[in-house]
Design a protein around this motif. Structure first.
Motif: not given
Length: 202
Positions: A103-104, A176-178, A183-186
């Motif tokens: 999920x990264x 965009x990757x940044x 966002x995916x930290x959440x």
């Protein structure tokens, strides 16, 4: 934010490593506070993954694993060899676990000496992430005619139109990757993910 960049060519002094070095330099310019770890397979291949042995030896894999766990996002740079991703890239993804890259977000960057580069994109999107749960972002970048591009410093005189277009698109994809990395930290912190009960993808 921390990024892991994989240069997936086995060749010494590869064009893929040149592209990966460009990515490493560009990321802090495009994503505030970016820290970048670059791992190259050039002259540094991992042993072939084997289910019986559990993958690469701990002494070799543990330092890589620590960097993967610390990363918020990944960039995978691979040349197109006979229409395929390099064996080293697929082998690397076999060694990765959901605990390291699950999920990264991942950005695919492919490299071609000519007008190719699309087949590795399709291959990576189709396979290599079922169990490790890496999440490729919708953007990808194909660096065509690589020997003639990304050689001069940004802003140098005489940069060709194709070269300038590649640089612009690559930097956009890194931004965009940044955003996906933040966002995916959440998602990872949400409590919704259960890798113990659902160890393997379907």
């Amino acid at each position: 934010m921390k990024f892991f960049v994989l240069s997936g060519s086995h060749r010494a002094e590869s064009q893929s490593l040149k592209v990966a070095n460009y990515v490493q330099a560009a990321l802090p310019q495009e994503v505030a506070g970016a820290e970048v770890f670059l791992y190259s397979l050039s002259g540094n291949p991992l042993p072939l993954w084997d289910e019986a042995t559990g993958g690469a030896p701990d002494a070799l894999w543990d330092p890589i694993s620590r960097e993967l766990q610390a990363a918020d996002a990944l960039v995978v740079v691979t040349p197109e060899w006979n229409g395929m991703v390099t064996p080293g890239v697929k082998n690397f993804l076999l060694n990765c676990t959901a605990g390291e890259i699950g999920h990264k977000p991942g950005l695919i960057v492919t490299v071609s000496a000519g007008r190719g580069g699309s087949y590795p994109v399709a291959e990576l999107r189709m396979s290599g992430t079922k169990n490790n749960r890496l999440a490729w972002i919708p953007e990808h970048v194909i660096v065509q005619h690589v020997e003639g591009n990304l050689n001069a410093p940004d802003g140098a005189e005489g940069i060709a139109k194709e070269d300038a277009t590649i640089r612009t698109r690559l930097r956009y994809a890194l931004r965009v990757l940044g955003a996906y990395g933040a966002a995916l930290r959440g998602v990872r912190a949400s409590g919704a993910i259960d890798h113990q009960r659902f160890r393997s993808g379907m």
